[in-house]
Design an enzyme around this catalytic site. Structure first.
Site, PDB file in Angstrom:
ATOM      1  N   LEU A 243       0.820  -1.216   0.000  1.00 33.03           N
ATOM      2  CA  LEU A 243       0.000   0.000   0.000  1.00 33.03           C
ATOM      3  C   LEU A 243       0.853   1.264   0.000  1.00 33.03           C
ATOM      4  CD1 LEU A 243      -2.925   1.181   0.481  1.00 33.03           C
ATOM      5  CD2 LEU A 243      -2.230   1.383   2.860  1.00 33.03           C
ATOM      6  N   GLU A 246      -3.199   6.573   1.448  1.00 35.57           N
ATOM      7  CA  GLU A 246      -4.024   7.673   0.959  1.00 35.57           C
ATOM      8  C   GLU A 246      -3.502   9.017   1.477  1.00 35.57           C
ATOM      9  OE1 GLU A 246      -8.155   6.539   0.664  1.00 35.57           O
ATOM     10  OE2 GLU A 246      -8.695   8.359   1.740  1.00 35.57           O
ATOM     11  N   ARG A 280     -12.637   5.742  -2.016  1.00 34.67           N
ATOM     12  CA  ARG A 280     -11.806   4.727  -2.681  1.00 34.67           C
ATOM     13  C   ARG A 280     -12.522   3.988  -3.800  1.00 34.67           C
ATOM     14  NH1 ARG A 280      -8.884   2.656   2.887  1.00 34.67           N
ATOM     15  NH2 ARG A 280      -7.596   4.528   3.046  1.00 34.67           N
ATOM     16  N   HIS A 348      -8.135  -4.228  -0.415  1.00 38.90           N
ATOM     17  CA  HIS A 348      -7.594  -3.626   0.794  1.00 38.90           C
ATOM     18  C   HIS A 348      -8.361  -3.987   2.061  1.00 38.90           C
ATOM     19  CE1 HIS A 348      -5.410  -0.730   3.146  1.00 38.90           C
ATOM     20  NE2 HIS A 348      -6.462   0.021   3.387  1.00 38.90           N
TER      21      HIS A 348
HETATM   22  C1  LIG Z   1      -1.450  -1.881   4.688  1.00 38.16           C
HETATM   23  C2  LIG Z   1      -2.674  -1.394   5.437  1.00 38.16           C
HETATM   24  C3  LIG Z   1      -2.764  -0.065   5.817  1.00 38.16           C
HETATM   25  C4  LIG Z   1      -3.899   0.390   6.504  1.00 38.16           C
HETATM   26  N1  LIG Z   1      -3.957   1.707   6.853  1.00 38.16           N
HETATM   27  C5  LIG Z   1      -5.026   2.149   7.573  1.00 38.16           C
HETATM   28  C6  LIG Z   1      -5.101   3.505   8.021  1.00 38.16           C
HETATM   29  O1  LIG Z   1      -4.180   4.308   7.805  1.00 38.16           O
HETATM   30  N2  LIG Z   1      -6.195   3.880   8.720  1.00 38.16           N
HETATM   31  C7  LIG Z   1      -7.215   3.025   9.002  1.00 38.16           C
HETATM   32  O2  LIG Z   1      -8.170   3.433   9.660  1.00 38.16           O
HETATM   33  N3  LIG Z   1      -7.160   1.737   8.599  1.00 38.16           N
HETATM   34  C8  LIG Z   1      -6.094   1.292   7.899  1.00 38.16           C
HETATM   35  N4  LIG Z   1      -6.055  -0.024   7.499  1.00 38.16           N
HETATM   36  C9  LIG Z   1      -7.085  -0.950   7.975  1.00 38.16           C
HETATM   37  C10 LIG Z   1      -6.821  -1.294   9.436  1.00 38.16           C
HETATM   38  O3  LIG Z   1      -5.442  -1.260   9.688  1.00 38.16           O
HETATM   39  C11 LIG Z   1      -7.340  -2.674   9.793  1.00 38.16           C
HETATM   40  O4  LIG Z   1      -8.670  -2.821   9.375  1.00 38.16           O
HETATM   41  C12 LIG Z   1      -7.279  -2.888  11.306  1.00 38.16           C
HETATM   42  O5  LIG Z   1      -5.985  -2.595  11.782  1.00 38.16           O
HETATM   43  C13 LIG Z   1      -7.676  -4.302  11.674  1.00 38.16           C
HETATM   44  O6  LIG Z   1      -7.415  -4.516  13.043  1.00 38.16           O
HETATM   45  P1  LIG Z   1      -7.957  -5.816  13.775  1.00 38.16           P
HETATM   46  O7  LIG Z   1      -7.548  -5.697  15.192  1.00 38.16           O
HETATM   47  O8  LIG Z   1      -9.383  -5.998  13.459  1.00 38.16           O
HETATM   48  O9  LIG Z   1      -7.180  -7.022  13.066  1.00 38.16           O
HETATM   49  P2  LIG Z   1      -5.618  -7.334  12.889  1.00 38.16           P
HETATM   50  O10 LIG Z   1      -4.743  -6.216  13.251  1.00 38.16           O
HETATM   51  O11 LIG Z   1      -5.497  -7.921  11.519  1.00 38.16           O
HETATM   52  O12 LIG Z   1      -5.362  -8.476  13.962  1.00 38.16           O
HETATM   53  C14 LIG Z   1      -5.933  -9.764  13.858  1.00 38.16           C
HETATM   54  C15 LIG Z   1      -5.460 -10.613  15.005  1.00 38.16           C
HETATM   55  O13 LIG Z   1      -6.165 -11.839  14.993  1.00 38.16           O
HETATM   56  C16 LIG Z   1      -5.294 -12.920  15.187  1.00 38.16           C
HETATM   57  N5  LIG Z   1      -5.860 -14.099  14.516  1.00 38.16           N
HETATM   58  C17 LIG Z   1      -6.405 -14.173  13.272  1.00 38.16           C
HETATM   59  N6  LIG Z   1      -6.819 -15.428  13.027  1.00 38.16           N
HETATM   60  C18 LIG Z   1      -6.540 -16.162  14.132  1.00 38.16           C
HETATM   61  C19 LIG Z   1      -6.714 -17.531  14.482  1.00 38.16           C
HETATM   62  N7  LIG Z   1      -7.268 -18.410  13.648  1.00 38.16           N
HETATM   63  N8  LIG Z   1      -6.303 -17.926  15.712  1.00 38.16           N
HETATM   64  C20 LIG Z   1      -5.708 -17.054  16.572  1.00 38.16           C
HETATM   65  N9  LIG Z   1      -5.526 -15.761  16.273  1.00 38.16           N
HETATM   66  C21 LIG Z   1      -5.935 -15.321  15.078  1.00 38.16           C
HETATM   67  C22 LIG Z   1      -3.964 -12.456  14.599  1.00 38.16           C
HETATM   68  O14 LIG Z   1      -2.907 -13.128  15.222  1.00 38.16           O
HETATM   69  C23 LIG Z   1      -3.985 -10.959  14.957  1.00 38.16           C
HETATM   70  O15 LIG Z   1      -3.423 -10.757  16.226  1.00 38.16           O
HETATM   71  C24 LIG Z   1      -4.938  -0.501   6.810  1.00 38.16           C
HETATM   72  C25 LIG Z   1      -4.839  -1.828   6.439  1.00 38.16           C
HETATM   73  C26 LIG Z   1      -3.733  -2.275   5.732  1.00 38.16           C
HETATM   74  C27 LIG Z   1      -3.695  -3.716   5.297  1.00 38.16           C
END
Ligand SMILES: Cc1cc2nc3c(=O)[nH]c(=O)nc-3n(C[C@H](O)[C@H](O)[C@H](O)COP(=O)(O)OP(=O)(O)OC[C@H]3O[C@@H](n4cnc5c(N)ncnc54)[C@H](O)[C@@H]3O)c2cc1C
Length: 571
Positions: A243, A246, A280, A348
């Protein structure tokens, strides 16, 4: 079999999981939380978020404006009560993070700095240069370390929810270091397992984003909501999908076609000089149209356009978006101070996910979800950039708080013998998987799944290709039953991990394409050539795909409208 007991079992150590764990500990002095994560928490995808987190912070902004922008961005599919709750809590959560040590970037006068993001009508995105997720996750992780009551199970892979009498009472997970399956019992379970962008071939998502939590909840009877809405980000690097945030456009970067034209200007979002800051879905469509009109560049990985930052100047780039320079130099050998960066649309984010209410509660008692794996829904048909990080905070906290209330309300642990039996059954299933000698290869099925998803559920969609993808996914499901595993070892067996992830990916891919095929309109990220307009009369409703023994079932439920009547989406 080892049985591990906590009041709350949390699956996931990313932004949403850590926020939920801290909230649970703050809400109750006695609560114990078992945090199961297939990664060491700091490796969760949240760490790679770059651009920032939205929350009203300035006098030219207000709650109603952020709500309106989010609803418009969602093409009016978001639930308005959820968006109101979110917008109202976001600034509080971002300030809380500051108090825990998050180093937000500053204006010269000392105020927290904010930047423009696509679809946001004023500057409201807080940032820590362009490594926002890294700093937010560090802050949450170090804060979680204050609590001995958060017991971590790093590199444990959850494979099944343990259910009794329709109530969720724990999980089965295996220790990736030893292959040993363990039974985790809790009075409440919170899924914070992130998204599933890896069902597509070309994505910004880390390799671990395989939609595990969605698949587990789905098999346990919880519906997956709005799965047809998959976000393409308009500025991924060709080849790797890495990525380019933005924020590069938020800071004034321009998108240019082969003729050197700022092509987004012609698509008339009504944004004047900020033409690149459309939402987007719209900017991704504009890029595809440029490619189709022959105004894109041709490269080894298909068409691309240019993201031109040269006019911003070296000092500004190094101060505001240094990571963009680092990524472009390292991954495409281009220094954006002197040359434009090649970019193209890339998968994304999944707007859809586990169906929850405003408190993160799913229809299954005892089961909660938050973060990207959940669909509350605040993102509707298209998420606005920088709303996801604060979503993890706001709804991670709410899920943590409510899980504690549920536990305090006298949630029982159920019959231990029966639950341990279920976990033993899961251990036998995994053992059988490890010894499978079928003729199909995991990598081949994953490749074919990726390619059929791109063909059927790309930026533009139509009946015939989606129907073909439904068939292909079903065939792949059949072939998956006949995979062969060559590595029979127990210790860090990554082949088994990939086999389980592939099974999860196939299930969620089926939900995505089934819901997409049925929705006969264009809304947000779901753009059909055969039904090019939005149709509120028939389709202003959430899709919900539920698991059944005879295959997935598709139902619909109403969208909550409070104060904002759906209107044409114009910028
Ligand atoms: C490159 C990138 C840049 C981004 N930039 C932005 C931004 O600037 N601003 C914004 O608002 N959003 C942004 N996003 C989106 C945002 O970062 C994500 O949607 C958000 O961080 C997701 O957080 P989460 O805690 O839901 O999941 P994650 O951070 O993905 O964490 C998932 C967790 O679940 C655990 N897990 C998964 N499956 C299992 C399993 N089967 N057993 C045990 N553990 C498991 C993993 O170990 C991990 O700890 C970006 C996304 C990407 C990919």
């Amino acid at each position: 079999m080892e049985v591990i007991r906590h009041d709350v079992i949390l699956v996931g150590g990313g932004g949403a999981g850590l926020r939920a764990a801290i909230a649970a500990c703050e809400a109750s002095p006695g609560i114990s939380v078992g945090m199961v994560s297939k990664l060491y928490p700091m490796r969760s995808h949240t760490v790679s978020a770059e651009g920032g987190a939205a929350g009203v912070a300035r006098d030219d902004d207000n709650m109603d404006l952020h709500i309106k922008d989010t609803l418009k961005g969602s093409d009016f599919l978001a639930d308005q009560d959820a968006v109101e709750t979110f917008v109202e809590a976001a600034p509080r959560e971002l300030t809380q993070l500051e108090h825990w040590g998050c180093p937000w970037s500053r204006e010269p006068d000392g105020r927290v700095a904010v930047r423009f993001f696509g679809g946001m009508s004023v500057k409201r995105t807080w940032y820590a240069t362009d490594k926002t997720g890294f700093h937010m996750l560090h802050t949450l992780f170090q804060t979680s370390l204050k609590y001995d009551r958060i017991v971590r199970y790093d590199e444990y892979f959850a494979t099944r929810l343990l259910m009794q009498d329709g109530v969720c009472r724990g999980i089965a997970a295996f220790d990736m270091r030893t292959g040993e399956v363990k039974c985790f019992l809790g009075k409440a379970v919170i899924m914070a397992t992130g998204g599933g962008g890896r069902i597509f071939p070309f994505t910004t998502n880390a390799a671990v984003k395989t939609g595990d939590g969605m698949a587990l909840a789905y098999r346990a009877g919880v519906g997956l909501k709005d799965m047809e809405f998959v976000q393409y980000h308009p500025t991924g690097l060709p080849g790797t999908g890495i990525l380019i945030t933005e924020a590069a456009r938020g800071e004034g970067g321009h998108l240019k076609n082969r003729l050197g034209e700022r092509f987004t200007v012609q698509y008339d979002y009504g944004l004047g000089d900020k033409a690149e800051l459309g939402p987007r879905d719209m900017v991704s469509r504009a890029e595809m149209q440029e490619f189709e009109a022959g105004r894109g560049f041709e490269g080894p990985y298909g068409n691309y356009v240019h993201l031109d930052l040269r006019h911003l100047g070296e000092e500004n780039i190094d101060k505001k978006i240094p990571f963009v320079r680092e990524l472009a130099r390292n991954y495409v050998g281009i220094d954006p101070v002197f040359e434009p960066i090649p970019v193209r649309p890339v998968v994304h984010y999944m707007m859809g996910g586990i169906d929850t209410d405003l408190d993160g509660a799913t229809p299954v008692p005892g089961l909660y979800a938050a973060g990207e794996t959940a669909c509350v829904s605040i993102n509707g048909a298209n998420r606005l950039g920088s709303n996801s990080l604060p979503e993890c905070l706001v709804f991670g906290k709410r899920a943590g708080d409510h899980a504690v209330q549920y536990v305090a309300g006298g949630a029982s642990e159920g019959s231990e013998a029966e639950l341990v039996d279920q976990a033993r059954g899961e251990a036998s299933r995994l053992e059988a998987l490890r010894n499978k000698k079928g003729g199909e290869r995991i990598a081949q099925i994953r490749r074919e799944l990726n390619s059929t998803m791109e063909q059927g559920c790309g930026v533009y969609r139509e009946e015939a290709s989606m129907a073909a993808t439904v068939d292909s996914v079903r065939q792949l499901k059949g072939r998956y039953a006949d995979i062969g595993i060559t590595d029979t070892s127990q210790i860090f067996n990554t082949e088994i991990v990939q086999a389980i992830e592939l099974g999860n990916m196939i299930d969620i891919a089926e939900a995505v394409v089934m819901a997409a095929l049925d929705r006969k309109e264009s809304r947000g990220a779901h753009t059909r050539r055969d039904y090019p307009t939005r149709n509120d009369a028939d389709w202003l409703k959430h899709s919900v795909v539920t698991f059944s023994a005879d295959g997935p079932r598709l139902e619909y439920k109403p969208v909550t409208i409070t104060r904002w009547q759906p209107e044409e989406r114009k910028y």
